[in-house]
Design a protein around this motif. Structure first.
Motif, PDB file in Angstrom:
ATOM      1  N   PRO A 228      -0.147  -1.434  -0.455  1.00 15.26           N
ATOM      2  CA  PRO A 228      -0.896  -1.464  -1.716  1.00 15.26           C
ATOM      3  C   PRO A 228      -1.604  -0.154  -2.061  1.00 15.26           C
ATOM      4  CG  PRO A 228      -1.355  -3.429  -0.407  1.00 15.26           C
ATOM      5  CD  PRO A 228      -0.615  -2.479   0.479  1.00 15.26           C
ATOM      6  N   VAL A 229      -1.968   0.637  -1.043  1.00 11.22           N
ATOM      7  CA  VAL A 229      -2.780   1.827  -1.315  1.00 11.22           C
ATOM      8  C   VAL A 229      -2.241   3.094  -0.664  1.00 11.22           C
ATOM      9  CG1 VAL A 229      -5.052   2.886  -1.060  1.00 11.22           C
ATOM     10  CG2 VAL A 229      -4.883   0.459  -1.608  1.00 11.22           C
ATOM     11  N   TYR A 230      -2.142   3.100   0.658  1.00 10.70           N
ATOM     12  CA  TYR A 230      -1.935   4.356   1.367  1.00 10.70           C
ATOM     13  C   TYR A 230      -0.563   4.977   1.098  1.00 10.70           C
ATOM     14  CZ  TYR A 230      -6.011   2.621   3.958  1.00 10.70           C
ATOM     15  OH  TYR A 230      -7.238   2.129   4.307  1.00 10.70           O
ATOM     16  N   HIS A 231       0.460   4.166   0.929  1.00  9.60           N
ATOM     17  CA  HIS A 231       1.804   4.694   0.706  1.00  9.60           C
ATOM     18  C   HIS A 231       1.857   5.585  -0.534  1.00  9.60           C
ATOM     19  CE1 HIS A 231       5.958   4.566  -0.883  1.00  9.60           C
ATOM     20  NE2 HIS A 231       6.300   4.681   0.384  1.00  9.60           N
ATOM     21  N   GLY A 232       1.270   5.118  -1.629  1.00  8.87           N
ATOM     22  CA  GLY A 232       1.286   5.898  -2.867  1.00  8.87           C
ATOM     23  C   GLY A 232       0.044   6.732  -3.077  1.00  8.87           C
ATOM     24  N   HIS A 233      -1.112   6.109  -3.027  1.00  8.04           N
ATOM     25  CA  HIS A 233      -2.377   6.766  -3.346  1.00  8.04           C
ATOM     26  C   HIS A 233      -2.677   7.917  -2.388  1.00  8.04           C
ATOM     27  CE1 HIS A 233      -6.367   6.970  -5.121  1.00  8.04           C
ATOM     28  NE2 HIS A 233      -6.958   6.719  -3.959  1.00  8.04           N
ATOM     29  N   PHE A 234      -2.391   7.707  -1.101  1.00  7.19           N
ATOM     30  CA  PHE A 234      -2.666   8.727  -0.087  1.00  7.19           C
ATOM     31  C   PHE A 234      -1.408   9.500   0.335  1.00  7.19           C
ATOM     32  CE2 PHE A 234      -6.840   6.901   1.940  1.00  7.19           C
ATOM     33  CZ  PHE A 234      -7.555   7.340   0.830  1.00  7.19           C
ATOM     34  N   LYS A 235      -0.285   9.275  -0.364  1.00  5.87           N
ATOM     35  CA  LYS A 235       0.946  10.037  -0.113  1.00  5.87           C
ATOM     36  C   LYS A 235       1.496   9.843   1.305  1.00  5.87           C
ATOM     37  CE  LYS A 235      -0.758  13.669  -3.240  1.00  5.87           C
ATOM     38  NZ  LYS A 235      -2.185  13.242  -3.237  1.00  5.87           N
ATOM     39  N   CYS A 236       1.271   8.645   1.861  1.00  7.81           N
ATOM     40  CA  CYS A 236       1.801   8.316   3.193  1.00  7.81           C
ATOM     41  C   CYS A 236       3.158   7.638   3.008  1.00  7.81           C
ATOM     42  CB  CYS A 236       0.842   7.396   3.938  1.00  7.81           C
ATOM     43  SG  CYS A 236      -0.818   8.081   4.160  1.00  7.81           S
ATOM     44  N   ASN A 237       4.131   8.396   2.520  1.00  7.49           N
ATOM     45  CA  ASN A 237       5.306   7.769   1.926  1.00  7.49           C
ATOM     46  C   ASN A 237       6.624   8.029   2.650  1.00  7.49           C
ATOM     47  OD1 ASN A 237       5.529  10.443   1.233  1.00  7.49           O
ATOM     48  ND2 ASN A 237       5.783  10.100  -0.971  1.00  7.49           N
ATOM     49  N   ARG A 238       6.570   8.289   3.961  1.00  4.08           N
ATOM     50  CA  ARG A 238       7.838   8.348   4.682  1.00  4.08           C
ATOM     51  C   ARG A 238       8.515   6.985   4.663  1.00  4.08           C
ATOM     52  NH1 ARG A 238       8.527   8.721  11.102  1.00  4.08           N
ATOM     53  NH2 ARG A 238       8.583   6.460  10.747  1.00  4.08           N
ATOM     54  N   LYS A 240       7.433   2.607   3.704  1.00  2.00           N
ATOM     55  CA  LYS A 240       6.498   1.523   3.469  1.00  2.00           C
ATOM     56  C   LYS A 240       6.365   0.713   4.755  1.00  2.00           C
ATOM     57  CE  LYS A 240       7.756   0.999  -1.401  1.00  2.00           C
ATOM     58  NZ  LYS A 240       8.368   0.089  -2.390  1.00  2.00           N
ATOM     59  N   LEU A 241       5.283  -0.043   4.870  1.00  2.00           N
ATOM     60  CA  LEU A 241       5.146  -0.947   6.008  1.00  2.00           C
ATOM     61  C   LEU A 241       6.330  -1.908   6.055  1.00  2.00           C
ATOM     62  CD1 LEU A 241       3.515  -2.154   8.375  1.00  2.00           C
ATOM     63  CD2 LEU A 241       2.336  -3.594   6.686  1.00  2.00           C
ATOM     64  N   THR A 242       6.749  -2.391   4.906  1.00  2.00           N
ATOM     65  CA  THR A 242       7.859  -3.346   4.851  1.00  2.00           C
ATOM     66  C   THR A 242       9.183  -2.739   5.309  1.00  2.00           C
ATOM     67  OG1 THR A 242       8.151  -2.831   2.504  1.00  2.00           O
ATOM     68  CG2 THR A 242       6.823  -4.760   3.045  1.00  2.00           C
ATOM     69  N   GLU A 243       9.227  -1.418   5.478  1.00  2.00           N
ATOM     70  CA  GLU A 243      10.425  -0.739   5.960  1.00  2.00           C
ATOM     71  C   GLU A 243      10.358  -0.407   7.452  1.00  2.00           C
ATOM     72  OE1 GLU A 243      11.252   1.423   1.627  1.00  2.00           O
ATOM     73  OE2 GLU A 243      10.333   2.559   3.268  1.00  2.00           O
ATOM     74  N   LEU A 244       9.288  -0.840   8.101  1.00  2.00           N
ATOM     75  CA  LEU A 244       9.107  -0.629   9.543  1.00  2.00           C
ATOM     76  C   LEU A 244       9.174  -2.008  10.205  1.00  2.00           C
ATOM     77  CD1 LEU A 244       6.149   1.914   9.314  1.00  2.00           C
ATOM     78  CD2 LEU A 244       8.549   2.444   9.825  1.00  2.00           C
ATOM     79  N   PRO A 245      10.353  -2.448  10.629  1.00  2.00           N
ATOM     80  CA  PRO A 245      10.554  -3.863  10.981  1.00  2.00           C
ATOM     81  C   PRO A 245       9.580  -4.421  12.011  1.00  2.00           C
ATOM     82  CG  PRO A 245      12.656  -2.710  10.878  1.00  2.00           C
ATOM     83  CD  PRO A 245      11.597  -1.666  10.745  1.00  2.00           C
ATOM     84  N   VAL A 246       9.321  -3.674  13.075  1.00  2.00           N
ATOM     85  CA  VAL A 246       8.443  -4.194  14.128  1.00  2.00           C
ATOM     86  C   VAL A 246       7.010  -4.315  13.620  1.00  2.00           C
ATOM     87  CG1 VAL A 246       7.447  -3.725  16.402  1.00  2.00           C
ATOM     88  CG2 VAL A 246       9.891  -3.339  16.005  1.00  2.00           C
ATOM     89  N   LEU A 247       6.499  -3.263  13.013  1.00  2.00           N
ATOM     90  CA  LEU A 247       5.115  -3.295  12.527  1.00  2.00           C
ATOM     91  C   LEU A 247       4.945  -4.301  11.385  1.00  2.00           C
ATOM     92  CD1 LEU A 247       3.998   0.445  12.590  1.00  2.00           C
ATOM     93  CD2 LEU A 247       3.282  -1.409  14.102  1.00  2.00           C
ATOM     94  N   TRP A 248       5.960  -4.454  10.562  1.00  2.91           N
ATOM     95  CA  TRP A 248       5.874  -5.402   9.462  1.00  2.91           C
ATOM     96  C   TRP A 248       5.813  -6.839   9.989  1.00  2.91           C
ATOM     97  CZ3 TRP A 248       4.126  -7.104   5.359  1.00  2.91           C
ATOM     98  CH2 TRP A 248       4.770  -7.957   4.464  1.00  2.91           C
ATOM     99  N   ALA A 249       6.620  -7.154  10.992  1.00  2.00           N
ATOM    100  CA  ALA A 249       6.563  -8.491  11.592  1.00  2.00           C
ATOM    101  C   ALA A 249       5.227  -8.704  12.298  1.00  2.00           C
ATOM    102  CB  ALA A 249       7.729  -8.675  12.565  1.00  2.00           C
ATOM    103  N   TYR A 250       4.759  -7.694  13.014  1.00  3.13           N
ATOM    104  CA  TYR A 250       3.465  -7.768  13.701  1.00  3.13           C
ATOM    105  C   TYR A 250       2.330  -7.995  12.700  1.00  3.13           C
ATOM    106  CZ  TYR A 250      -0.735  -5.650  15.865  1.00  3.13           C
ATOM    107  OH  TYR A 250      -2.015  -5.376  16.293  1.00  3.13           O
ATOM    108  N   ALA A 251       2.340  -7.253  11.604  1.00  6.79           N
ATOM    109  CA  ALA A 251       1.285  -7.392  10.596  1.00  6.79           C
ATOM    110  C   ALA A 251       1.307  -8.787   9.978  1.00  6.79           C
ATOM    111  CB  ALA A 251       1.445  -6.327   9.516  1.00  6.79           C
ATOM    112  N   ARG A 252       2.498  -9.330   9.708  1.00  6.16           N
ATOM    113  CA  ARG A 252       2.592 -10.677   9.149  1.00  6.16           C
ATOM    114  C   ARG A 252       2.100 -11.725  10.145  1.00  6.16           C
ATOM    115  NH1 ARG A 252       7.760  -9.225   8.208  1.00  6.16           N
ATOM    116  NH2 ARG A 252       8.740 -11.176   8.902  1.00  6.16           N
ATOM    117  N   ASP A 253       2.397 -11.525  11.405  1.00  8.94           N
ATOM    118  CA  ASP A 253       1.920 -12.433  12.452  1.00  8.94           C
ATOM    119  C   ASP A 253       0.394 -12.507  12.417  1.00  8.94           C
ATOM    120  OD1 ASP A 253       1.611 -14.010  14.720  1.00  8.94           O
ATOM    121  OD2 ASP A 253       2.425 -12.525  16.116  1.00  8.94           O
TER     122      ASP A 253
END
Length: 331
Positions: A228-238, A240-253
């Protein structure tokens, strides 16, 4: 700003502690203190989660600032008349000035205020949550998890230190970099750390041990804000979280675990960053996206074993008056 355009966070906080023995002059006492937070702030979000997981609602009251602030202070604009109903103040700075009329630093959340005097006791966000886990044990709910188990503290501290340096603060070092060189160094360091975490979490459900600890809470609040914020607003755009399978599953858990998703207000998060940071977003347009419904999709992390609360139990329903408003979460 540090040399070469690097963002340098002031970490000189009010270090007074509220302890079981009162050695700093502030003993743990039910009803004496008020935790002041803003749902938008990741550092404050940690404190909200810990208080809820430990079941401290009846002994430590909570006050919510609005998602935005001006140059002077966070404000209680969510409350009737714009005044905190317990502290009777419109601005958090009033509690800081009660402690020190010449307080020279930023007015930050979370902060714990001594209600009888109206003065801030501490704003040391890192120590604050550890003390809730270790100094307030006499008032933890039955079944409260041990978020900072003695035998794992060295490992929790080690993991949490890199999370803070490279990720929690790393996104800010990207967003507030004052030069291309500083930005690219922070960007590379951030994603190297996220890759390290992906490897660490590939075959374990939680960061340290078999249940949720302080380390997981510290990571979660940054992950929740990433797309929602860091990917675009802070230019952390290598990625998205949703494109990092392990971290995305961990975050949803974690998000689907009581205490995490039910304390996360995506609307206030976006309002804060996109409205307050006018040097980055001068037109103050708040983006509509991203779609948040996927936070509730199956994550499959149960297969890795472990239990969210160890030998403990989940917290009960969120208290009336402390619930994230409908439409502000992933509902």
């Amino acid at each position: 700003m540090a040399a070469k355009g690097e963002f340098d966070r002031d970490t000189d906080y009010i270090a007074t502690r509220i302890t079981a023995d009162g050695r700093d002059g502030f003993p743990v006492e039910p009803g004496r203190y008020r935790l002041v937070v803003a749902r938008a702030c990741p550092w404050a979000n940690r404190a909200i989660i810990v208080r809820r997981l430990l079941g401290l609602e009846d002994v430590l009251s909570i006050g919510f600032c609005g998602p935005t602030h001006d140059e002077r202070s966070w404000t209680f604009d969510l409350d009737p008349g714009g005044v905190d109903p317990v502290l009777k103040i419109p601005r958090l700075q009033d509690a800081y000035f009660k402690r020190d009329p010449d307080y020279p630093k930023g007015i930050t959340v979370p902060a714990i205020v001594d209600v009888p005097t109206g003065a801030v006791v501490t704003n040391d966000f890192a120590q604050l949550t550890l003390d809730l886990s270790t100094e307030w044990t006499a008032h933890h709910r039955e079944g409260a998890p041990d978020l900072y188990p003695d035998k794992l503290r060295d490992e929790i501290d080690e993991v949490a230190q890199r999370i803070y340096t490279d990720i929690n603060n790393g996104v800010y070092r990207c967003g507030f970099a004052g030069s291309q060189q500083a930005y690219e160094a922070a960007y590379d360091r951030l994603f190297a750390a996220l890759d390290w975490l992906s490897d660490r979490l590939r075959d374990r459900r939680y960061l340290v041990g078999d249940s949720i600890t302080e380390a997981d809470i510290r990571l979660f609040t940054t992950l929740a804000r990433f797309d929602p914020v860091y990917h675009g607003h802070f230019k952390c755009n290598r990625n998205k979280l949703t494109e990092l399978p392990v971290l995305w599953a961990y975050a949803r858990d974690l998000f689907q675990t009581p205490g995490f998703g039910d304390t996360t207000d995506f609307v206030q998060i976006k309002q804060h960053y996109y409205l307050v940071h006018t040097t980055i977003n001068p037109n103050q347009i708040v983006p509509k996206g991203p779609d948040l419904a996927n936070w509730l999709s199956p994550h499959g992390r149960e297969a890795l074993g472990g239990s969210p609360f160890g030998d403990g139990t989940p917290p009960g329903p969120t208290r009336e008056g402390e619930r994230v408003p409908a439409g502000h979460g992933a509902d």
